[in-house]
Every structure is written in structure tokens, then in C-alpha cells.
Design a protein around this motif. Sequence first.
Motif, PDB file in Angstrom:
ATOM      1  N   ALA A 141      38.327  30.248  49.355  1.00 11.93           N
ATOM      2  CA  ALA A 141      37.974  31.499  48.673  1.00 11.93           C
ATOM      3  C   ALA A 141      39.240  32.178  48.197  1.00 11.93           C
ATOM      4  CB  ALA A 141      37.204  32.421  49.613  1.00 11.93           C
ATOM      5  N   LEU A 142      39.109  32.830  47.064  1.00 14.54           N
ATOM      6  CA  LEU A 142      40.243  33.560  46.498  1.00 14.54           C
ATOM      7  C   LEU A 142      40.232  34.971  47.085  1.00 14.54           C
ATOM      8  CD1 LEU A 142      42.369  33.316  44.051  1.00 14.54           C
ATOM      9  CD2 LEU A 142      40.777  34.836  42.916  1.00 14.54           C
ATOM     10  N   PRO A 143      41.289  35.355  47.777  1.00 11.92           N
ATOM     11  CA  PRO A 143      41.266  36.692  48.377  1.00 11.92           C
ATOM     12  C   PRO A 143      41.350  37.784  47.316  1.00 11.92           C
ATOM     13  CG  PRO A 143      43.403  35.667  48.697  1.00 11.92           C
ATOM     14  CD  PRO A 143      42.546  34.651  48.038  1.00 11.92           C
ATOM     15  N   GLY A 144      40.793  38.936  47.640  1.00 15.62           N
ATOM     16  CA  GLY A 144      40.869  40.068  46.714  1.00 15.62           C
ATOM     17  C   GLY A 144      41.138  41.323  47.504  1.00 15.62           C
ATOM     18  N   ARG A 145      41.216  42.446  46.835  1.00 20.65           N
ATOM     19  CA  ARG A 145      41.429  43.701  47.556  1.00 20.65           C
ATOM     20  C   ARG A 145      40.179  44.029  48.350  1.00 20.65           C
ATOM     21  NH1 ARG A 145      43.949  47.416  42.857  1.00 20.65           N
ATOM     22  NH2 ARG A 145      41.815  47.288  42.112  1.00 20.65           N
ATOM     23  N   VAL A 146      40.353  44.560  49.558  1.00 21.35           N
ATOM     24  CA  VAL A 146      39.181  44.794  50.404  1.00 21.35           C
ATOM     25  C   VAL A 146      38.269  45.861  49.821  1.00 21.35           C
ATOM     26  CG1 VAL A 146      40.137  44.009  52.576  1.00 21.35           C
ATOM     27  CG2 VAL A 146      40.567  46.344  51.825  1.00 21.35           C
ATOM     28  N   THR A 147      38.803  46.677  48.919  1.00 24.87           N
ATOM     29  CA  THR A 147      37.962  47.735  48.359  1.00 24.87           C
ATOM     30  C   THR A 147      37.123  47.244  47.183  1.00 24.87           C
ATOM     31  OG1 THR A 147      39.882  48.340  47.073  1.00 24.87           O
ATOM     32  CG2 THR A 147      39.427  49.659  49.028  1.00 24.87           C
ATOM     33  N   ASP A 148      37.450  46.092  46.652  1.00 31.05           N
ATOM     34  CA  ASP A 148      36.718  45.604  45.485  1.00 31.05           C
ATOM     35  C   ASP A 148      35.404  44.962  45.910  1.00 31.05           C
ATOM     36  OD1 ASP A 148      38.707  46.478  43.969  1.00 31.05           O
ATOM     37  OD2 ASP A 148      39.453  44.524  43.312  1.00 31.05           O
ATOM     38  N   LYS A 149      34.328  45.488  45.352  1.00 31.80           N
ATOM     39  CA  LYS A 149      33.021  44.935  45.722  1.00 31.80           C
ATOM     40  C   LYS A 149      32.921  43.468  45.340  1.00 31.80           C
ATOM     41  CE  LYS A 149      30.407  49.169  45.652  1.00 31.80           C
ATOM     42  NZ  LYS A 149      29.869  50.096  44.689  1.00 31.80           N
ATOM     43  N   LEU A 150      33.586  43.129  44.240  1.00 32.59           N
ATOM     44  CA  LEU A 150      33.483  41.750  43.759  1.00 32.59           C
ATOM     45  C   LEU A 150      34.238  40.771  44.656  1.00 32.59           C
ATOM     46  CD1 LEU A 150      33.683  42.022  39.911  1.00 32.59           C
ATOM     47  CD2 LEU A 150      32.099  40.595  41.173  1.00 32.59           C
TER      48      LEU A 150
END
Lengths: 507, 391
Positions: free
Chosen positions: B282-291
Amino acid sequence: MYSRVYSAAVRGIESCQIQVEADVSDGMPSFDMVGYLGTEVREARERVKTALRNSGIVIPAKRITINLSPSDVRKEGASFDLPIAAAVLASLGFVPQSSLDDTMIIGELSLDGSIRAVNGILSIVDAAKKLGFRYCAVPKENAGEGAVISGIDVIGVGTVDDLIAFLNDRNSILPEFINIEEIFQDSYKIYESDFDEVNGQQSVKRATEVAVAGLHNILYIGPPGSGKTMIAKRIPTILPDLTLEESLEISKIYSIQGLLPKESSLILKRPFRAPHHTITPIALCGGGRIPHPGEISLADRGVLFLDELPEFTKSTLEIMRQPLEEHEVNISRLSGVYTYPANFMLVAAMNPCSCGYYPDRDRCSCSQHDVGRYLSRISQPLMDRIDICVEAPRVDYAEIAGVRKNENSAEIRRRVSRAHEIQKIRYEGTRFRFNSDLTAAGVKKYCPLGDEEEKLMEQIFGKMGLSARAYHRILKVARTIADLEGIDNITVRNLSEAACYRSTDRN
Amino acid sequence: MENEIRNRNEGRNRSDNSNRSDSSNRSDDSGMAMYWYWICNLPKITNSKIKRLLDCFGSPDEVFREDLKDLGKMGILKEEDIRRIEDSRRGWDLAQEYGEFCKLGMEFVHIGDDRYPERLRSLADRPYCLYVKGRLPEDIKPAVSIVGARACSEYGRRMAEEYGRELAASGVQIISGLARGIDGASHKGALLAGGSTFAVLGCGTDICYPEEHKRLYEDIPERGGIISEYPPGTMPLPYLFPARNRIISGLADIVLVIEAREKSGSLITADQALEQGHDVFALPGRVTDKLSCGCNRLIKQGAGIATSPADILAEFSLECKKNNENYIKTTNSLAKEENLVYSCLGLQPKNLDEILTEVKADIQQVLHVLLNLELKGYIEEISKNYYIIKR
């Protein structure tokens, strides 16, 4: 006995002369009216008879014939009541025919003999003056409105008795007088809102200033609550003050629609019209069986604000294309062509997608396809007429709550006025008024580029896949930015700023 | 009886392998394909029913010939299904129907065919046949499925394209679903690199869904294939799509989730991949981003973290062909102001006002710099006055 009274009918925003003839002769008692009359005019018979009787005038049992000419012009509305009554009075010998020859008479009668206000007085008085009449008798309520036209005496009459008195003795009622200069002096502080109330939105404010300086149409794209409407509402405050001619032109339109404010006889503020998106094409552009001006004419010399642009029906928006080019609306009817001015600045606002939050993906779940489809609800031809397109971002708390010294409208207006002045001098004797009016040939003539600028334009053209129209739009806007700075030649910086305001071209 | 048939099949496969150009074998192959084509096109006969039929009779030609009366009594099939099959047998001209399909220019690959992907054979609910426009993924080459949200962010789109491009350039086959957003971007990336990519559809392979991916739909068969288990002409109906996810995950060695919301179809694909025994990244993202919620949850549950295409290539013991660092543009050639503006931009779209507040220069200057950067290809305006950097 025969008599003749002059009156006028409003066509478009101008008025044409109508003659009302009356003849009283022996024969079967009757009251007949002829002359291509609308229903309201035919009903005048009962109003005139009753009003005269209630004013203490006995109509003898004779044959009375009324004719309104020219007979090929359709007569509509109740404003012929008073001239018909005057014609009857003259043929019965209550007033002298001589005093009718240099007087134009307008008004609607009430059954008790009082005279009620009618619409379009400004246009009628203007026509009377141009036709060389000395006096114009209008309803008392409308007298102030008519008095702004100088060079003709406007007499306000409240009842039939007043009219009889005036026609018998010209000195019995003094002409209405209004000090136009004074009104204009006071007109400055009338806007309730000011640009210094807008916090943040630097880029939008700058784009707005540029748009106003060249009278370019502008489109705001942004999420709900980002202040698009707030800024649009303040555009009239940074437009230069109205001149008397402009004010008269607008006031005529408002007078025809009966929209002039009670306390003022002229429109002194630049109009700001914001019709709801459910508006019909006819209400927007004018028309109807009896043509009347639409919102784009009511926004003349001011701002037409269309919020939620994609929600307007396609036919409503498309109908604006011609007025946007020609600055007037032509409405053809069987009885002739009616022309209304439509010299407005189009300010439109829309959301970037149907939910309103694109490209904020936390809140927007519209697909790229949906976003494209939402934008494509506005046709390319209309987009082509919008020179400046700018994004209004969501404002954060610090900016809303923060107390910051913002520039006020007067300062911005000073810069805008200077740019307008430069354009006025440059386009003296041409058919252009502002940079936004320039045609392709005009762009070539008035927006020359240096070598460096030429190179940048070539780069922009290639990189951004511009159409020829988009290319011209950028040059026109760059010209305006240069005018704001007061420089003669367009610079690279002007061009790049203009390029950033280009409207979203869809591929 | 079953054993007998299996022996027969194996015998044929062997002879096929030994001499592919043998004409008699080919015709036999196509003969078998006709029966498979018939059984896969039976109305309302789902995969599980075909499985029951084949369990009883061994091969589709037997199903075509045998008496089915007893199946109903044994409770294996419902009476109406048996009636349907019998009706179909009467009206179905094997050679003609299959011949007409062949004219469509597509391949029909049934499970008995040796072109059938080995990766799918091991699935419990494997499709019995595949319709292919172009070709099927090669078993010997590594394959990665890239999946994610349809309504993705610009960040997700760029990343999907970059992973598609980098992996494909190193010889990895990219599998995805031709959907809007992440799927489309990963196909696009793979095509840009000149690699091979495969799209598994939830409709017939003769239908391009979604319409706006027409270009991809036309380009993919040249470098890979469009694959579907549904016969040509099947419309894209919502209930068909979850089922195709098992093929997307099944065809790959690794499933990479780029962006997924908390409840997302991509997470189902990831679950299926785990069931099938494939790795999930999985590609990590910002924890605040719903996506990025879905992706971050996968990582919490133990999925691999994809910080660069090299992480995935390492799983295949492949080297990243191009050093990823090269893709980040050097800022050496930029003027001071340009660097200032460029450095405050990222893959998250930033609007003009934010840039103005950060850079603290006057608006004309900033617009001038933005335009220059755009012309030089450093940044891109993705929506009106929203800018991101270009990689």
C-alpha cells in the motif's frame, strides 16, 4: 368641435409622439375610440367619462369620437387617459386649443378625477423636449422624475382640475425643479459596502481590479462560501462614478419598468443585478408580447452577476451572446424593432464541480469525468466572451477573524478610473470604449509586443494549446494590466499575469 | 469415467505441447473450445453451476452429450437450469456460434487451454474461460496489480502513473481494471514506459467502459490485453465488477493499493489477494487524508509499504532501471524567485492565495514566476489557479 392633444408612447427606451384627436358633434350620443388600441386604452373610455363627471364636468349627450394616431402604432397602457380627457375637454370648450399645441400630456386617470403615476416618464419627457414642446404635463408623482430633463418645463398635475387650471392659465402651476448637480454631489457616499471588508482573497481582488479596469467579463470559480458573491457585490463600488448621460440612460430603463426609487428621480448608483438561476431567457434579455427590458438592460452601465452559472438553463445563457458583443438587445416584433441598451459587465460565479469542493479530495468525490461535465455546461462561445477567470479559494479562520487593514474601494476606484481615462483617450474616435471591446484587428493595432514579449507569447501559445480567441483574450487583459500601471508597452510581466487569468479551456 | 476423461485431456495436452503446429491437434483443440464456448454462454448458468456439471461429467463435450435427467433428482441442479441447458443444446450450432465469435477478432481461452494463465488455475473460484483482446499476461514474467479509488487525488494519480511507468520499464506486467482514476493512470504509466499492461473488465471486452478511456482501450491490446470473463456484449452492470476484482488480484504476484477510502472496492481486492496468497503493498498517505485511510489501514494490518517503485521491484529481485532520484527535477537551473515558489509546491494542489501567503511577494511577481515554471515544465495547473509540481 375638433381638438388635438399631443402625447407619447414608449418604444424600447425611446418614445414616439402620439396625437389624440377628439371630435364632438351632433348625432346619436356615443363615445367611440379608434386607432389600433390595446385593451387598456379601450378601457380608458369608462375611466375618462367617469373621472370627468366626478370632476364636475357634464358631458353633453353628443356623439364623441376619439382617434389616436399614427394608426399603425399599437397603443398600450393607461397613460393615454389624461390626453384623451384633455382632448374631450378642449372639444367641449373647457380649455383652449392654443395651450394644447405646445404641451405634451401623459397620465392615468382614477375614477375620482385624480391622476395616477405611469411608467416611462423620463423617456417621454426626453422625447417631448427633443420634439420641441415647451411644457409636459405629467402625473404629480412623476414630476420629479421628468424634471431631470432640462430645457422643458415639467408640470406635475394631481387632478383633472389641476390640468384644466394649468391649460387655462400657464402660471397657475410652477414647473418642477430639481438641482441635478446637487444630487450628483451627494451620490458619492451611497454604497453601503466597501472592498475593505473583504479579508484575504488577494488574487481574486487583484483579478477583479484588472477586470473592472478594462471592463472585462470575469468568472469566479470556487467552493461555496469562499466570498465570490461578496466580492461581486462590491464591484460597482470600484467602478468610476456615473456621468449624467449614463445616469439618464439607466434611469430611462428603470423608469420604463417603474423601478425608479421613490426618493430619487435618477439612478445614481451603478446597478448590480443578480437574477436567480431559474430566470427565463425573456426575463434575462427582455422581450414579451409588449417588449420590456430584461435584467441585462437593468444592469446597464453596471454589473450583471450570475451566481451558480452552470445552473442557468442553456438557452438563457446562450441568448446573452449577442448582447455581450453589441452592448444592446434588439427585439423584433410585428410592430417594429425595439432596442434596449445592455452595456453591462458580466460577473459570473460557479463551483468547480457539482459538490463544490474539487480539488479538495477529502470533501469532493466527483470523478474527473463529472468535473469535466460540470464545466462543460457552459458553452465554449460563452466562455470565449469571458476574458478573466480566477479561482476563489476557501478562506480559513485566521483570515475571516483577523483584523487587517484592507484597501478600500475609493483607492481601487482611483486606479481604475485612471485606466479608464487612458483607454478613453486611446480609443477616441474609434468604436471601441474599453480594452475588452477590441477585435482581432484592434488587438493587433493597440497591443503591440516587443521581441521578448513575442517570444513568451509564442511559448505560452504552444505550451498551453491556446486557441486564437484565447490568445487575443490574453493580449487584451495584458493591455489592461499595462494601463493600470500606466505604461505604454505591454511587458513580459503583464503578459504572464494575463496568462494566469485565462479561462479554463476544455480539451 | 472421470479418470478416463482426465487421461484423455492430459494426453491431448501433451501432444499439443510436443507439436503445436500439428493441424489435427489444432482442430481438436478448437473442437473442445466450441464446447467450452457453449457451456460458458449458457444463460443463467453461473461458474458454480458449471463447476458442478464438470464435477459430474468431466468435460463440457460430455455435458453436451450426456443425459442430464438424473442431476435434478440428485439435487445437483435445479429443474429449470436443466431445462435451460437442454433447450440450449437443441438450438445451439456449435461450429457456427464459435465461428461467429472468432470473427470478432478476440481470443477465447478456456481452462483446458494451455494458454490459460497458470496464476488463475490455483484460484478456488477461477473463471472457466477468458475472452481476450490482445494477449494474456505471461506466466514467467512478474506481474503487479495496481488498484485504487476512482475519484482519486492528484497525488494518487501521479503516483499510480509513476509506479505504472517505473514497474513496467523494469519488465513488470501491470494489471488493472481500466476504471477512472488510479486504474487509468497506472495503465497510462505502463504504456508511457512501453511496457505491457492488462485491463480486466467487468463487461464484455468489446465494450469500452468508461467511455473516456477509449484511448487506453485502443492502445492496451497492442502492448498487452483487455481481458474479461464475460462474453462479448455483456453490459457493464454493477454486480459484475466485484467479481472481476478476483481476476485482477489473481493475475498478479503483488497487489499495490494506491489510494483507497475507508470503505473501498480496492480493499476487497486486497483481501482477495491475501486469500489467494499474494502480497499486498500500500502507498502510505497523510493520516488526515480520507483517500489514504484505506491504505494506511492496510499498512497497519501488515501490508508492505511502497515508498518507491524500487520497494516492489526488490520483491522480484529486480533493479530499478532508472534511478528514481533522476525523476525529481534538479532545481539548479532555476532563478532564486523561481526556486522559492517551486519549493513551496508539492503533489498536493496548492492555490494561488496559499502560495502568495507563503512566498510573500507581490501577486504580479508570483504569477510571472508561476507561468515561467509552467512553461519550463516544472509545475502544472491542474484546476483553475491550483498548482502542483510535475515529476
